[in-house]
Each structure stands twice: as structure tokens, then as C-alpha cells.
Design an enzyme around this catalytic site. Structure first.
Site, PDB file in Angstrom:
ATOM      1  N   ASN A   1      -6.858   0.754  -1.827  1.00 29.46           N
ATOM      2  CA  ASN A   1      -5.576   0.376  -1.211  1.00 29.46           C
ATOM      3  C   ASN A   1      -5.043  -0.989  -1.670  1.00 29.46           C
ATOM      4  OD1 ASN A   1      -7.500  -1.058   0.135  1.00 29.46           O
ATOM      5  ND2 ASN A   1      -7.089  -0.233   2.161  1.00 29.46           N
TER       6      ASN A   1
ATOM      7  N   ARG B   1       0.826  -1.210   0.000  1.00 25.91           N
ATOM      8  CA  ARG B   1       0.000   0.000   0.000  1.00 25.91           C
ATOM      9  C   ARG B   1       0.863   1.265   0.000  1.00 25.91           C
ATOM     10  NH1 ARG B   1      -4.242  -2.379   4.521  1.00 25.91           N
ATOM     11  NH2 ARG B   1      -5.806  -3.202   3.091  1.00 25.91           N
TER      12      ARG B   1
ATOM     13  N   HIS C   1      -6.726  -6.633   0.066  1.00 26.28           N
ATOM     14  CA  HIS C   1      -7.360  -7.005   1.326  1.00 26.28           C
ATOM     15  C   HIS C   1      -6.513  -8.123   1.928  1.00 26.28           C
ATOM     16  CE1 HIS C   1     -10.154  -8.771   4.221  1.00 26.28           C
ATOM     17  NE2 HIS C   1      -9.818  -9.932   3.684  1.00 26.28           N
TER      18      HIS C   1
HETATM   19  P1  GDP Z   1      -8.000  -3.310   6.334  1.00 28.67           P
HETATM   20  O1  GDP Z   1      -8.182  -4.580   7.106  1.00 28.67           O
HETATM   21  O2  GDP Z   1      -6.639  -2.707   6.538  1.00 28.67           O
HETATM   22  O3  GDP Z   1      -8.313  -3.470   4.858  1.00 28.67           O
HETATM   23  O4  GDP Z   1      -9.034  -2.222   6.928  1.00 28.67           O
HETATM   24  P2  GDP Z   1     -10.532  -2.394   7.490  1.00 28.67           P
HETATM   25  O5  GDP Z   1     -10.884  -3.829   7.652  1.00 28.67           O
HETATM   26  O6  GDP Z   1     -10.669  -1.502   8.667  1.00 28.67           O
HETATM   27  O7  GDP Z   1     -11.423  -1.719   6.347  1.00 28.67           O
HETATM   28  C1  GDP Z   1     -11.781  -2.427   5.187  1.00 28.67           C
HETATM   29  C2  GDP Z   1     -11.622  -1.505   3.995  1.00 28.67           C
HETATM   30  O8  GDP Z   1     -12.539  -0.397   4.092  1.00 28.67           O
HETATM   31  C3  GDP Z   1     -10.261  -0.828   3.845  1.00 28.67           C
HETATM   32  O9  GDP Z   1      -9.290  -1.650   3.254  1.00 28.67           O
HETATM   33  C4  GDP Z   1     -10.601   0.369   2.991  1.00 28.67           C
HETATM   34  O10 GDP Z   1     -10.724   0.021   1.613  1.00 28.67           O
HETATM   35  C5  GDP Z   1     -11.983   0.765   3.523  1.00 28.67           C
HETATM   36  N1  GDP Z   1     -11.922   1.773   4.609  1.00 28.67           N
HETATM   37  C6  GDP Z   1     -11.470   1.568   5.880  1.00 28.67           C
HETATM   38  N2  GDP Z   1     -11.562   2.683   6.625  1.00 28.67           N
HETATM   39  C7  GDP Z   1     -12.103   3.636   5.811  1.00 28.67           C
HETATM   40  C8  GDP Z   1     -12.439   5.012   5.993  1.00 28.67           C
HETATM   41  O11 GDP Z   1     -12.264   5.619   7.060  1.00 28.67           O
HETATM   42  N3  GDP Z   1     -12.962   5.658   4.905  1.00 28.67           N
HETATM   43  C9  GDP Z   1     -13.161   5.053   3.697  1.00 28.67           C
HETATM   44  N4  GDP Z   1     -13.686   5.776   2.697  1.00 28.67           N
HETATM   45  N5  GDP Z   1     -12.848   3.761   3.490  1.00 28.67           N
HETATM   46  C10 GDP Z   1     -12.320   3.056   4.517  1.00 28.67           C
HETATM   47 MG    MG Z   2      -9.931  -5.610   7.543  1.00 30.14          MG
END
Ligand code: GDP
Ligand code: MG
Length: 201
Positions: free
Chosen positions: A165, A145, A168
Site C-alpha cells: 500500500n 493508496r 506507512h
Molecule cells: P496502516 O497504519 O494503515 O499502515 O495499517 P496497520 O498499522 O494496521 O498495518 C500495518 C501494515 O500491515 C499495513 O500498512 C499493511 O501493509 C499490513 N496489513 C494490515 N492489515 C493487514 C491484513 O489484514 N492482511 C495483510 N496481509 N496485511 C495487512
Molecule cells: Mg499503522
């Protein structure tokens, strides 16, 4: 959450989905290369173009997970002085989380994805580390990323879309268990021994 001490650390598996931006930008090989060069092995690999219904079942529906997603968004709003009410009409973390989750589903179904099972020493943590933190503008250089994305939640939220990003990666054993059962059949998974295994670990 502490990892269950059941298996040898070499036996750990995790799931990676190369997201539509990663696929459309030609980053499939680059992404997989980084896992392989670290001594992790690919034991399942396929492409999919998920429907919204299918993707909806991938992401947790638990209140706790959705509120956590809303909390991440709220943190950004606080940091950048953005009014959540203007963006979402509410400052309720669960309601904001639900909206971000729906943006995420739109993004994940905007093109094909590549589904990978990665196996190796501390695969879950290693793959998370190689992927970098969620927000690309904060992700370490040298991570996927950090090297290939510039996106920020402030920009993404303003445009009412998920952060782009590239990948996943499962966060814990519970996600791994669900995602393997959800995306793969037994016959899709092929374990083998990498030649380095006797030398590297
Ligand atoms: P990851 O496990 O690092 O992918 O993060 P999470 O599980 O918290 O979130 C899933 C996905 O949601 C992330 O990879 C981002 O594509 C999206 N995302 C997470 N947080 C945000 C946010 O604050 N705003 C927006 N627009 N997208 C988010
Ligand atoms: Mg996640």
C-alpha cells in the site's frame, strides 16, 4: 486517542515511510508532492535499506497492536468467507497478528525505503488522510493508496504477504515519538519556514 494540547497545531510532526513498492514504482516524488501541495513541509528526508532486525523494532511489539493486526485480518476472512484455520492453522487473533507482522517485515525489507518527517497543521491526521485507509481497494480516490494501489487483504493473505500500500504513516503521537527516535538523528532534521506560511495559515 485525543491529541495532547501542548504545541501549536502548526508544530505537529509525523513520520512517513515510502515502502519498497512505492520506491520501486517510482512514486517517491508523487508521494512527497501530495504532502507539499497541501502546505505540509518536509523537514527530514533519507533513504534506507532496513534489515529484518531493524524493521522489527519499527513495528510495535505490544500484544494489543499485534492482536489488532490479527483482528483486521480476521475481519477480511469473515467478509470473504475464508477459513482462518486453513490459512494460519489457528483463529487466535494474536497468533494471526504475529504471522501478518512477519509478512510485513519481509515486505518492508524487500527493497529500499524512503524516510520522511512531515511537519504542519495536524500533520498526523492530514498525512493519514492523504495516504488513504489501509486497504487500497477501499481507499478513497484522490488518496495515495486509492490512486496508486489496487491491493486487497483477501489477495495478500492468500499469498501469505503483507498488503502493498505504498506508504506507512504514523497513526498517533506515540508512534511518531518512537519512529522519529528510531529512524532519525537530531542532525537529520532541518526545520525552516516555507514562504507560504504567512499566507496559507
Ligand atoms: P496502516 O497504519 O494503515 O499502515 O495499517 P496497520 O498499522 O494496521 O498495518 C500495518 C501494515 O500491515 C499495513 O500498512 C499493511 O501493509 C499490513 N496489513 C494490515 N492489515 C493487514 C491484513 O489484514 N492482511 C495483510 N496481509 N496485511 C495487512
Ligand atoms: Mg499503522
Amino acid at each position: 486517542m485525543p491529541r495532547a494540547e501542548k504545541k501549536h497545531p502548526k508544530e505537529e510532526v509525523t513520520v512517513v515511510l515510502i515502502k519498497p513498492d512505492g520506491v520501486k514504482r517510482g512514486l517517491i516524488g508523487e508521494t512527497i508532492k501530495r504532502f507539499e501541495q497541501r502546505g505540509l513541509k518536509v523537514i527530514a528526508l533519507s533513504m534506507d535499506y532496513a534489515t529484518k532486525e531493524k524493521m522489527d523494532g519499527h513495528y510495535p511489539k505490544k500484544r494489543e497492536w499485534i492482536s489488532r493486526l490479527g483482528g483486521k485480518t480476521m475481519k477480511t476472512y469473515k467478509e470473504y468467507g475464508i477459513d482462518p484455520k486453513k490459512q494460519h492453522g489457528t483463529s487466535d487473533l494474536y497468533k494471526i497478528g504475529l504471522e501478518v507482522r512477519s509478512w510485513l517485515i519481509n515486505y518492508m525489507t524487500s527493497g529500499p525505503i524512503v524516510k520522511v518527517i512531515v511537519k504542519g497543521i495536524h500533520a498526523i491526521d492530514m498525512v493519514r488522510k492523504l495516504s488513504g485507509v489501509t486497504m487500497p481497494y477501499k481507499a478513497e480516490l484522490g488518496s495515495i493508496r486509492g490512486d496508486f494501489s489496487v491491493d486487497s487483504p483477501a489477495a495478500a493473505n492468500k499469498d501469505k504477504r503483507a498488503i502493498h500500500n505504498v506508504v506507512h504513516a504514523s497513526e498517533n503521537e506515540e508512534e511518531v515519538k518512537h519512529e522519529i527516535a528510531y529512524w532519525f538523528k537530531k542532525n537529520d532534521i532541518h526545520d525552516y519556514k516555507r514562504v507560504e506560511e504567512d499566507l496559507m495559515f
